[in-house]
Design an enzyme around this catalytic site. Sequence first.
Site, PDB file in Angstrom:
ATOM      1  N   ASN A  12       0.883  -1.173   0.000  1.00  0.00           N
ATOM      2  CA  ASN A  12       0.000   0.000   0.000  1.00  0.00           C
ATOM      3  C   ASN A  12       0.921   1.224   0.000  1.00  0.00           C
ATOM      4  O   ASN A  12       1.532   1.543   1.015  1.00  0.00           O
ATOM      5  CB  ASN A  12      -0.889  -0.035   1.248  1.00  0.00           C
ATOM      6  N   LYS A  14       0.148   4.272  -0.207  1.00  0.00           N
ATOM      7  CA  LYS A  14      -0.449   5.454   0.430  1.00  0.00           C
ATOM      8  C   LYS A  14      -0.161   6.703  -0.410  1.00  0.00           C
ATOM      9  O   LYS A  14      -0.155   6.622  -1.631  1.00  0.00           O
ATOM     10  CB  LYS A  14       0.054   5.579   1.880  1.00  0.00           C
ATOM     11  N   HIS A  98      -9.484   1.306   4.850  1.00  0.00           N
ATOM     12  CA  HIS A  98      -8.175   1.392   5.504  1.00  0.00           C
ATOM     13  C   HIS A  98      -8.314   2.269   6.742  1.00  0.00           C
ATOM     14  O   HIS A  98      -9.081   3.229   6.758  1.00  0.00           O
ATOM     15  CB  HIS A  98      -7.135   1.973   4.543  1.00  0.00           C
ATOM     16  N   GLU A 100      -6.623   4.579   7.906  1.00  0.00           N
ATOM     17  CA  GLU A 100      -6.414   6.020   7.690  1.00  0.00           C
ATOM     18  C   GLU A 100      -7.678   6.669   7.117  1.00  0.00           C
ATOM     19  O   GLU A 100      -7.992   7.810   7.428  1.00  0.00           O
ATOM     20  CB  GLU A 100      -5.176   6.232   6.792  1.00  0.00           C
ATOM     21  N   GLU A 170      -5.476  -5.118  10.267  1.00  0.00           N
ATOM     22  CA  GLU A 170      -4.419  -4.136  10.516  1.00  0.00           C
ATOM     23  C   GLU A 170      -4.707  -3.413  11.831  1.00  0.00           C
ATOM     24  O   GLU A 170      -5.493  -2.454  11.857  1.00  0.00           O
ATOM     25  CB  GLU A 170      -4.366  -3.105   9.386  1.00  0.00           C
ATOM     26  N   GLY A 176       2.665   1.827  10.856  1.00  0.00           N
ATOM     27  CA  GLY A 176       3.653   2.902  10.772  1.00  0.00           C
ATOM     28  C   GLY A 176       4.371   3.187  12.084  1.00  0.00           C
ATOM     29  O   GLY A 176       5.016   4.221  12.226  1.00  0.00           O
ATOM     30  N   SER A 216       3.520  -2.570  10.258  1.00  0.00           N
ATOM     31  CA  SER A 216       4.969  -2.652  10.513  1.00  0.00           C
ATOM     32  C   SER A 216       5.595  -3.974  10.037  1.00  0.00           C
ATOM     33  O   SER A 216       6.491  -4.507  10.697  1.00  0.00           O
ATOM     34  CB  SER A 216       5.269  -2.397  11.996  1.00  0.00           C
TER      35      SER A 216
HETATM   36  P1  13P Z   1       3.150   0.063   7.642  1.00  0.00           P
HETATM   37  O1  13P Z   1       3.631  -1.218   6.997  1.00  0.00           O
HETATM   38  O2  13P Z   1       3.926   1.267   7.208  1.00  0.00           O
HETATM   39  O3  13P Z   1       3.021  -0.084   9.121  1.00  0.00           O
HETATM   40  O4  13P Z   1       1.659   0.320   7.078  1.00  0.00           O
HETATM   41  C1  13P Z   1       0.726  -0.714   7.115  1.00  0.00           C
HETATM   42  C2  13P Z   1      -0.469  -0.332   6.340  1.00  0.00           C
HETATM   43  O5  13P Z   1      -1.186   0.580   6.703  1.00  0.00           O
HETATM   44  C3  13P Z   1      -0.756  -1.062   5.105  1.00  0.00           C
HETATM   45  O6  13P Z   1      -2.020  -0.779   4.625  1.00  0.00           O
END
Ligand code: 13P
Length: 256
Positions: A12, A14, A98, A100, A170, A176, A216
């Site tokens: 992803n 982002k 997601h 976010e 997730e 992150g 992560s």
């Molecule tokens: P990270 O791997 O940066 O923690 O992000 C995970 C994520 O949100 C994948 O959709």
Amino acid sequence: MNRVRKPYIAGNWKMNLDRSRALDLIKTIKGRLGDGNDREVAVFTPAVYLADVSAVAQGSPLGVGGQNLHWEQQGAFTGELSGKMLREVGADRVLIGHSERRHLFHEPDDWMGRKVRTALDCDLLPVLCIGETLDERSHNRTDRILKKQLESGLSAVQATETRRLTIAYEPVWAIGTGEVATPEQIAAAHALIRKWVGTKLGGDAAVTIRILYGGSVTPDNVKGIMASPDVDGVLVGGASLKPDTFLPIIEFETRA
Ligand code: 13P
């Protein structure tokens, strides 16, 4: 490891990379990918790069997806994208819900069922993302939150459609942060999800649906995560932005 379901490794991106770095990355991944028989690999790119990235991926087993969609086909929805538009620029899949989108942009649970339904109707493969916050986990509400998100996200899905649908667990606190969930936490959440699918949609659906872990994921922890029961793949954020970190995740079996 003998797997019932094909491993699914997804990046992803982002709101990261620029056009030229996105194209370099997709070319590198494509060059390293085999015939796609033993694993499914996909990237979820910023929408403005979808056409170019999918043009590079064409002719390879690489999947290319959008990061969100609206459930209507058209209309006065400034800033939104329809499933048909995503298809038109080469996407074959899409992320839905997601964390976010849910937490930073306040998308409510009850949108997710409509989005999943629209994705399936538009011939896009949805990846429904679910997960609890740290506050919810510390108040022992993880199971309740996951069930609530499953209930709304899968409200309009038929049992026969679970081959085309993926769920990504997730935990919000692991995204992150460098703080990966423990094998026990991952195993418990994935078991709950598979059991829920079995209860609502039947045993076949529970066996076929793929459940990814995200939060992560790195080259160093991917093998352990993939060994966890009921984990069929990973959804990778930060580590999917560079070949040095994404390729070893795609090739996770070879990690020591
Ligand atoms: P990270 O791997 O940066 O923690 O992000 C995970 C994520 O949100 C994948 O959709």
